[in-house]
Motif scaffolding. Structure first.
Motif, PDB file in Angstrom:
ATOM      1  N   ASP A 270      -4.618  -3.718  -0.887  1.00  0.00           N
ATOM      2  CA  ASP A 270      -3.277  -3.585  -1.425  1.00  0.00           C
ATOM      3  C   ASP A 270      -3.379  -3.146  -2.877  1.00  0.00           C
ATOM      4  OD1 ASP A 270      -4.447  -5.862  -2.282  1.00  0.00           O
ATOM      5  OD2 ASP A 270      -2.877  -7.236  -1.608  1.00  0.00           O
ATOM      6  N   ALA A 271      -2.256  -2.761  -3.437  1.00  0.00           N
ATOM      7  CA  ALA A 271      -2.272  -2.201  -4.785  1.00  0.00           C
ATOM      8  C   ALA A 271      -2.938  -3.119  -5.803  1.00  0.00           C
ATOM      9  CB  ALA A 271      -0.851  -1.843  -5.208  1.00  0.00           C
ATOM     10  N   PRO A 272      -2.593  -4.419  -5.828  1.00  0.00           N
ATOM     11  CA  PRO A 272      -3.244  -5.253  -6.855  1.00  0.00           C
ATOM     12  C   PRO A 272      -4.749  -5.341  -6.698  1.00  0.00           C
ATOM     13  CG  PRO A 272      -1.727  -6.565  -5.498  1.00  0.00           C
ATOM     14  CD  PRO A 272      -1.525  -5.136  -5.134  1.00  0.00           C
ATOM     15  N   GLY A 330       1.177   2.254  -3.764  1.00  0.00           N
ATOM     16  CA  GLY A 330       0.015   1.664  -4.422  1.00  0.00           C
ATOM     17  C   GLY A 330      -0.871   2.698  -5.089  1.00  0.00           C
TER      18      GLY A 330
END
Ligand code: ATP
Ligand code: ATP
Ligand code: MG
Ligand code: MG
Lengths: 546, 347, 529, 328
Positions: A270-272, A330
């Protein structure tokens, strides 16, 4: 595209000497439906099913473009077509056995295909019904009427012949689906077969708790001598199901203890996590990327105003801000903008075009101008349906679109729908919204399954399960599709599909937005981890922990 | 004994009062709202809650003051190559963006936070109020229904309805309801209604149990003898005794409602995007806590302040309604001095 | 100070004790006395004079409340320095409370832990200080319960299953179990009928003699104090107005206040005021075959009774004989298990809905326990005004005037209207409760021990008030009390109850010549000055 | 007691019937057609009709509900294709989606939630009552405030956030524990406890706040009552007064609330199950709701409802046992 950074992990990998250890798989999917080869809907046999089921053909297990090739599995070749590719004949290899030691016969494969027609075991891909002679009316082998499908013949225990209603050059690709896995009639328990199917692949089920875990152990009757596509390195494969994707990513990046031997077959970064990985070279080494040929796009219902007007559709095409969309997904490592319907990752069938250049962040001026031209000088207000269960494409992408469109005087009224709701609302013409944010992926790497359901007018189904959202029906296009389907030469056929896509693109029947990239972490002990180009995911059968 | 005692002759009752000198009401601990205000903790809590409500009411002006709006994307403030995280330190805090921007969209966090107050406070307060009203009503009715005149049936019926409401798996039913109700129905209102419908039962149970204890007190019997109806008895005699447990429970429920809204928003069932709410901000931000702590801290701290304020308010209310509670803050300083004096003496 | 023993040995020494409630209300203003082992000090005074404030201060029980205590309470112990309870540490205080100093509280109904069996409560207090084994503690519990006249089998009951008097005896038993050196008894016998009262007083006296326990006996009943105490301190407005040896003080009171107190004491031999006997055929309430069961406890076992319009019917009887239960049934707070109660010819049970609400205003009750009959969270004024508000009165000024007027008639002031119940003394609360019952001018008032918590002067006032109102409003009274003299002075007829039955009904004038042996016993037990 | 239980049993049956009807209708009205979902891509109208017939969803809704009820009471045979399996009463039906008897599915998952609920409840009660008492010993002082602030902070954290933080803390940063992976109690009790520790904590830390507040308020309330003064007069240590006597005043409410909370967790803790990968009822519920798997949905609702009703009945009994004045 394709596998990029797998080099570091394959350094010490040797196919000959890779066997042993336990591979762990951390998945978010729950697989509560189990593993019934009739019900499964996979691409190229899927990730886990391919460990349990061998099919007539299968995908080639290599990194790079060759991974999109179909190769023989149980069969000796990818099939012999005749009469304009309407009859396909396969011969089985010799010495094939199930995990219980009984031999695999052509009749078992026929039975496997037949049972996928039972209403009780609905859910598989629709092609067989459409293609096989008599498929439309056949009810499967369980009681009621005919119990045998005549269009599949097994003249001898190792030969199977399929008679098709029409020419289908892609049949070898379809034969890689799990419906072509052998099912011994004596062991068939119908609906309950899903919990403990008889394995024909390198592993068999040692323990299965639906929704929680699946433990696979070696099938001693399988051997590499009859199977060139699966390395089957680990002795055991322990699959945890139904984990939260945030947890999966945390575990893979931590890679502590047993998790050093872990991969995931369905959870992209995921993006984070990606942001974290970018800042950490050690983690970056354990990331592989790939792409599943899939396009995210805006679908218009051409039967509904104002999208019956091509100018309006073009206006939306101009107004799109693909940068915002990519960021919402993302960033550039997780999504790539696309102006073509057939995505770049479907290499063979891709042809570049950009008829309504929106630039990186949209061209609202041009869009407004077109709207005015179409008779909407004050802009338009339209609903946008999207799937809330799809965490990435749902709300973030929809709001990104909303913002960009607002600049062009297009007001989007968001209409979030839950997964089940989305599927039945959008895919039923009667309830379909005028504008939908959706995606489409190919069941196998070919332009055929990519374009046909979307643009073939004969594929419009009114009962539900319709994917021709534009409800576009042009006899000329239909005829062209039939013509390409007769071509049995893969490359030649793909060129034709690409041309068709480029031709359809001019009509602005859809607004292609972006394709997703898969970026995954794997545990620090994992070797030979690469994402193939067919599915954009691992082939677990070639991953090793030794 | 003298045959007839005149009531004014000895007049000991009046004579008792050396206290007659004291100003009327001076020893009366301030109850209700005034009582809350009279106590330091209560005042702090009330001011905080008031401020939060003010923020919600003035959200557009606050955002305008900053020069931002809650929905505009700012792609240029993000690094597309690293997951769309904000450029710059502390989540992109700058003179333009006081609390930084949201990763992957670049929306202004301050603007989203102040606008989010509307949904979060609105839904949580609305739902809590609804739960309280319904819970009190049903709980009191069931608790006061007695064995006579079919009262047992009223109690049994209401208790079973309460059981039913309790037995509805909350989360699960929210999902179904949110899906079934037409899209055109305003979401915050729907959320409030759903949370009310699914959350009143615990209050009703607590109220019923408390009521059954309180109604055995003789002052309730005395009120019965005045010919007061059940409703009046409930309001005048029972309700004040319920303030403590109910206020305490409510202080717990408000944050729970806020979090419930967050959970539903998280699943895409709450408010519709791009509307923001604190809960939704918190749930989407949690996975970012290692990369962009500011993004997480902004809603987390806001929620925390909010929760502490409501808990403080609940506690102040409980104390204010307890007649035997210590004296309010303005006299406290005096008492402390006395205590100090005593200590000195003891030495 | 006249007793020579005091100089020899002192167990408790109180110097200039002051109790100041927040407000400030000076409840006790400079009390001093000394107490020797085996000595009994009587503390008498009108309601609200600061008796309880003093009693609580003797055990340091104001600690932790907003109330301030000044002065010294010195506890002398053998071989140890005297302990000033006002300055002792919490731990020191804890060790002396119980074995050295024990207390019996004025409010028996609320002073026991409702969640624990009475036997356990006694045993635990005992074990806490003696470290005795469970069995020993149980043994001791049985002993003390027997001594206070409670069947030890009922040790397994919970407080709410006991009548008021029984609870008070439990409290006494708890104190006795520990054989404290000083016992502070705050109105220990208010809730008890005369026979039990006599028994308890005798018991306290025996213990004093046996163990050398010193006793501070707080009471408004000069009779009770007179029988036991060697020395008496008379309190008024928190100040000791007179003190001295009991005989002397009660025989020749100097202070007019003391004299007033003594004069107000009702006597069994006092002449009864002339009164027209109400017509025997004008029946207001008729009770037939009344039975009330609480589970297996049969509180009333077939009571027949008539109450005539305008009369005052006294009910006396031992603790737990069903007096309160009968009273509650008369005003329809308790439904009979069988039998009927007719009010003006109509079966009470037939009233429904609006009629019930309207009519029941004609029936009022003053409850036995003033503490729990006032809502602790409402101001006294509100509680008293409530019946009028219910009836629909909206004019606040008028309400206030009415409330204050009535409060004044029962001996309270307008200031009390603005207090919460816990800020009043026990007697003041009872008076507020009486005011509330009167405010609706009902036809029938059941007074359940309305004056037991009141000092004699207030008692006299209240009794006088009730009597006046009776004439004024054609009021009928059912007057439950254990004090035969009071009952006799207010009643026209007296019903004597025992174990859920009425043993005999007599005209008040004939009370001194009863038929039944039980009534005889009651009479004999009355303490005399 | 017996009469109370009988009455409660009758009440429970009524509640469950109402619950079944309510959930059946609600989830029936939910958009999404199970047949459509089962049938999949490119499903034509006649195929859809076949699938509908196979699933039994072509019947009118009341008929289907009736079948559901009779199945529950009498059992039912279900065709798996080649053969028929008999599901004996009480049979909650057969899942359209996972081809399994619903009763079996629920029985498989129930132990997870029972383990989760009981363990978590033990911790949150200990923690909540403990901190509540600790705070009540010195109301208004620093210690009271700190306890309050900490516990409220924990209590206002969404469970999924708490779960993630615990996982990160215990499994990644400190590496005290491996990532949890549910092991049934019957298999290995030590492993069971070890793997459930974090889920228990996640729920307990979030839930404890309520108990702290309730306990503290109840204790403070009771401390003002007269009978506490009696204890003081007999030299009971303050600690003992609070811990043994005043706490009784708080318990009835605590028990009532605890029963409701335990019931809720028993009925499925979606977020905790998701974060820790526990195969419990909550996850199953959400999943079957999204796939419109009506028999499973109704089965879970009924089971959850029954569990909650039982929990509340137990609470009422406990309430009566704790407060002798309350008669049942
Ligand atoms: N709620 C109750 N539950 C069980 N038993 C009760 C209840 N109320 C009263 N009793 C029992 O009924 C009997 C009569 O009680 P009641 O209160 O009428 O006595 P009383 O004559 O008023 O005594 P006292 O003078 O001590 O107040 C007692 O044995 C008492 O224990
Ligand atoms: N908490 C309080 N706050 C303010 N005033 C109080 C409080 N408690 C008692 N008082 C007042 O203090 C005075 C003395 O009360 P106390 O209880 O000592 O009287 P008492 O002599 O025991 O009377 P009784 O015989 O009626 O019990 C009364 O005037 C009462 O109103
Ligand atoms: Mg007193
Ligand atoms: Mg009584």
């Amino acid at each position: 595209a394709g596998s990029s950074s797998s080099a570091s992990s394959s350094d010490a990998f040797s196919a000959a000497n890779c066997q042993g250890g336990t591979l762990r798989v951390l998945d978010s999917a729950k697989n509560t439906k189990g593993f019934d080869p009739a019900v499964l809907y996979t691409s190229g046999g899927g990730a886990i099913p391919r460990l349990l089921f061998r099919t007539l053909t299968t995908r080639q297990s290599v990194a790079g473009t060759n991974g999109t090739k179909v190769v023989p599995d149980l069969a000796t070749d990818t099939g012999t077509p005749s009469q304009n590719a309407t009859v396909w004949t396969y011969h089985l290899k010799s010495g094939l056995k199930y995990a219980d030691g009984t031999p695999i016969t052509a009749a078992d494969i026929k039975y496997g295909v037949e049972r996928s027609f039972s209403p009780q075991l609905a859910g598989g891909p629709p092609y067989l019904r459409d293609w096989l002679v008599g498929g439309a009316d056949y009810q499967g082998p369980y009681g009621g009427g005919t119990t045998d499908l005549a269009s599949i013949a097994t003249p001898d225990p190792s030969t199977i012949v399929f008679h098709l209603r029409k020419s289908e050059g892609d049949f070898p690709y379809l034969a890689a689906e799990t419906q072509f896995a052998p099912v011994p009639k004596a062991k068939d328990t119908g609906k309950e077969y899903n919990a403990d199917p008889v394995s024909s692949g390198p592993y068999s089920i040692a323990g299965f708790t639906k929704g929680k875990e699946l433990d696979l152990v070696r099938n001693s009757y399988w051997s590499r001598s009859t199977d060139q596509q699966r390395l089957a390195c680990p002795d055991r494969i322990d699959i945890s199901l139904g984990l939260s994707s945030a947890v999966i990513n945390q575990r893979l990046s931590a890679s502590v203890g047993q998790d050093a031997n872990a991969i995931t077959t369905d959870t992209s970064l995921d993006a984070p996590t990606l942001a974290r990985v970018s800042a950490d070279p050690a983690l970056k080494k354990r990331v592989v990327t790939g792409k599943f040929p899939q396009i995210f796009y805006l679908a218009f219902d051409l039967k509904k105003a104002p999208f019956d007007n091509q100018l309006v559709r073009e206006a939306l095409s101009y107004a799109v801000d693909r940068t915002a969309l990519v960021n919402a997904e993302g960033g550039t490592q997780l999504a790539v903008p696309s102006t073509t319907f057939t995505p770049e990752s479907l290499t063979a069938a891709h042809q570049d075009y950009d008829y309504f250049p929106a630039g990186a962040t949209g061209n609202p001026t041009k869009a407004k101008q077109l709207l005015a031209q179409a008779g909407h000088p004050n802009g338009i207000t339209v609903p946008l349906a999207y799937d809330t269960d799809d965490v990435n494409t749902g709300a973030p992408a929809a709001t990104a679109l909303q913002q960009a469109f607002a600049k062009a005087g297009i007001t989007l009224q968001l209409q979030p729908l839950s997964d089940a709701d989305f599927n039945s609302t959008v895919n039923t013409p009667a309830t379909q919204p005028a504008l939908t944010l959706t995606s489409w992926g190919a069941d196998w790497p070919s332009g055929g399954p990519f374009l046909t359901p979307i643009f073939d007018g004969r594929q419009i189904v009114t009962g539900g399960g319709n994917f021709n959202l534009a409800q576009y029906n042009d006899p000329a296009v239909n005829a062209q599709i039939d013509k390409i389907n007769q071509i049995t030469d893969y490359t030649a056929a793909q060129q034709q599909w690409a041309a068709l896509d480029a031709q359809l693109g001019k009509l602005a029947l859809t607004v292609p937005l972006y394709e997703e990239a898969t970026s995954v972490l794997y545990g620090s002990h994992v070797k030979n981890a690469y994402l193939d180009q067919w599915r954009g995911w691992y082939d677990i059968a070639s991953v090793s922990v030794k | 004994m003298s045959g007839h005692v005149t009531l004014t002759s000895t007049e000991p009752g009046a004579a008792v009062e050396s206290a007659a000198a004291l100003p009327t009401g001076a020893q009366r601990p301030a109850g209700g709202a005034a009582g809350v205000w009279a106590r330091r903790g209560g005042r702090a809590a009330a001011v905080t809650v008031g401020l939060l409500v003010l923020v919600a009411l003035t959200a557009p002006w606050l955002a305008a003051l900053e020069g931002q709006d809650p929905n505009s994307f700012h792609d240029t403030l993000l690094n597309s190559a690293t997951g769309g995280s904000p450029n710059g330190t502390f989540g992109g805090i700058s003179a333009q963006h006081w609390l930084g921007v949201e990763p992957t969209t670049g929306r202004d966090l301050f603007a989203r936070l102040v606008y989010g107050a509307r949904v979060s406070l609105g839904v949580a307060l609305g739902a809590t109020l609804g739960q309280l009203l319904l819970g009190l009503l049903v709980g009191l009715a069931a608790g006061l229904a007695d064995g006579r005149r079919g009262g047992r049936w009223v109690d049994a019926l209401l208790s079973r309805v309460t059981d039913l409401a309790l037995a509805l798996p909350t989360f699960f039913f929210s999902i179904a309801l949110l899906a079934v109700v037409p899209q055109s129905f305003p979401r915050p209102l729907l959320l409030g209604l759903i949370l009310t419908g699914l959350g009143w039962a615990p209050i009703a149970r607590i109220v019923r149990a408390e009521t059954r204890v309180l109604r055995e007190r003789e002052y309730v019997a005395a009120a019965v003898l005045t010919g007061a109806g059940s409703w009046r008895i409930a309001r005048r005699e029972i309700l004040p005794g319920l303030v403590a447990p109910v206020a305490t429970y409510t202080a717990i429920v408000i944050p729970q409602n806020m979090v419930a809204e967050a959970g539903l928003s998280f699943l895409g069932l709450g408010v519709r995007p791009p509307t923001s709410s604190w809960g939704q901000m918190l749930s989407t931000s949690t996975t970012w806590f290692q990369v962009d702590p500011t993004y997480v801290l902004v809603p987390a701290l806001t929620l925390l302040v909010c929760v502490l304020a409501f808990a403080g308010l609940g506690e102040a209310l409980r104390v204010a309604f307890d007649p035997k509670s210590p004296v309010p803050a303005h006299t406290r300083r005096g008492r402390r001095k006395q205590a100090a004096g005593k200590k000195g003496e003891a030495r | 100070m006249t007793d020579p023993v005091l100089q020899v040995e002192t167990v408790l020494q109180v110097q200039d004790l002051r109790v100041i409630h927040p407000g400030p209300v000076t409840a006790l203003d400079g009390l001093s006395f000394e107490l020797a082992p085996g000595q009994v000090l009587g503390l008498v005074g009108e309601s609200g004079s600061g008796k309880s404030a003093a009693a609580l201060a003797l055990l340091g029980l104001h600690r932790g409340t907003p109330t301030r205590v000044e002065g010294a309470v010195l506890l002398h112990r053998p071989d140890r320095p005297a302990l000033d309870l006002n300055r002792a540490s919490d731990t020191e205080l804890r060790t002396v409370r119980g074995p050295e100093l024990a207390m019996v509280f004025q409010e028996p109904l609320t002073s026991l832990d409702p969640y624990r069996r009475v036997g356990t409560q006694i045993a635990t207090a005992y074990r806490l200080h003696t470290g005795a084994s469970r069995a020993d503690a149980r043994q001791r519990t049985v002993e003390v319960l027997e001594r206070v006249g409670i069947d030890p089998k009922r040790a397994r009951d919970y407080p709410h299953q006991f009548s008021g008097g029984m609870r008070q005896r439990v409290l006494i038993a708890m104190a006795l179990a520990l054989r404290p050196r000083v016992l502070v008894a705050d109105e220990p016998t208010t809730a008890l009928d005369v026979t039990v009262q006599a028994q308890i007083l005798r018991l306290l006296d025996e213990l004093r003699a046996e163990t050398g326990m010193a006793l501070v006996l707080v009471s408004h009943d000069v009779g009770v104090v007179g029988g036991l105490a060697a020395e008496v301190v008379v309190l008024r407005q928190g100040r000791a107005v007179e003190r001295g040896a009991t005989g002397a003080l009660l025989g020749r009171p100097e202070h007019p206040y003391t004299r007033a107190l003594l004069e107000a004491v009702p006597r069994l031999d006092a002449p009864l005021p002339e009164r027209d006997a109400p017509a025997a055929d004008d029946v207001l309430v008729e009770v037939e075959g009344l039975r009330v069961d609480f589970g297996s406890v049969r509180a009333l076992r077939g009571v027949d009774l008539t109450v005539r319009r305008g009369e005052t019917l006294g009910i006396v009887g031992e603790s737990g004989s069903g007096k309160s239960t009968l009273g509650r049934t008369l005003v329809r707070l308790q439904d009979p298990s069988s039998g009927v109660v007719r009010f003006e010819g109509a079966d009470l049970a037939s009233w429904r809905g609006g009629e019930l609400r309207r009519r029941r205003r004609e029936l009022q009750m003053v409850f036995q326990d003033p503490t729990s009959s006032l809502n602790p969270r409402r101001l006294i004024g509100d509680s008293v005004a409530e019946p009028l508000r219910v009836r629909g009165e909206r004019d606040e000024a008028k309400l206030r005037a009415e409330v204050v007027g009535l409060l004044e008639r029962v001996g309270l002031t307008s200031d009390h209207a603005d207090r919460h119940p816990h800020q009043l003394s026990g007697g003041q609360r009872q008076r507020a409760a009486i005011a509330r019952a009167l405010i609706l001018r009902p036809k029938l008032i059941v007074c359940d021990e309305p004056v037991s918590a009141l000092d004699v002067t207030t008692q006299a006032q209240v009794v006088g008030l009730l009597r006046e109102l009776r004439e004024e409003f054609d009021l009928t009274l059912v007057f439950i009390a254990h004090d035969l003299a009071v009952v006799r002075s207010v009643s026209d007829r007296v019903a004597v109850m025992r174990q859920g039955e009425i043993v005999e009904t007599l005209a008040a004038a004939k009370l001194t010549e009863p038929q039944h042996a039980y009534t005889r016993a009651l009479l004999d037990a009355v303490p005399r000055l | 007691m017996i009469r109370f239980l009988l009455r409660r049993l009758l009440g429970a049956v009524a509640v469950l019937l109402a619950l079944a009807a309510l959930s059946y209708l609600l989830f029936y009205a939910m958009p999404g057609d199970p047949a459509q979902l089962a049938c999949g891509k490119g499903c034509t109208a006649p195929q859809l009709a076949q699938v509908r017939h196979a699933l039994g969803t072509d019947q009118p809704v009341l008929r289907q509900f009736w079948t559901f009820l009779t199945t529950l009471a009498l059992g039912h045979g279900f065709s798996t294709g080649p053969s028929t399996v008999w599901c004996s009463a009480p049979c909650l039906g057969y899942s359209y989606q996972s081809n399994e008897s619903v009763t079996q599915m629920l029985l498989d998952r129930l132990p997870v939630d029972v383990s989760l609920a009981l363990g978590a409840a033990a911790i949150w009660l200990l923690l909540g009552i403990g901190t509540g008492l600790y705070a009540a010993l010195r109301p208004g002082r620093l210690r009271d405030r700190v306890v309050n602030a900490v516990i409220l902070t924990l209590g206002s954290t969404p469970v999924f956030v708490m779960a993630l933080l615990l996982l990160m803390g215990a499994c990644v940063w400190l590496q005290l524990l491996p990532f949890p992976n549910y092991v049934p109690l019957t298999e290995d009790p030590a492993q069971w406890a070890q793997n459930l520790l974090l889920p228990w904590l996640a729920i307990a830390l979030v839930s404890a706040a309520g108990y702290t507040r309730l306990t503290r308020a109840g204790v403070l309330e009771t401390l003002n009552q007269d009978h506490i003064r009696t204890l003081r007069a007999y030299g009971y240590p303050e600690r003992r007064i609070v811990l043994r006597h005043a706490v009784r005043g708080a318990l009835p409410t605590v028990v009532t609330v605890a029963a409701m909370d335990i019931g809720m967790v028993l009925a499925g803790a979606v977020f905790t199950e998701t974060m820790f990968g526990l195969p419990g009822l909550g996850k199953l519920a959400v999943e079957s709701a999204s796939t419109v798997d009506l028999p499973v949905v109704c089965g879970i609702t009924l089971l959850a409802g029954a569990l909650i009703v039982v929990a509340n009945t137990v609470a009422d009994l406990l309430h009566a046992a704790l407060d002798p004045r309350v008669r049942i």
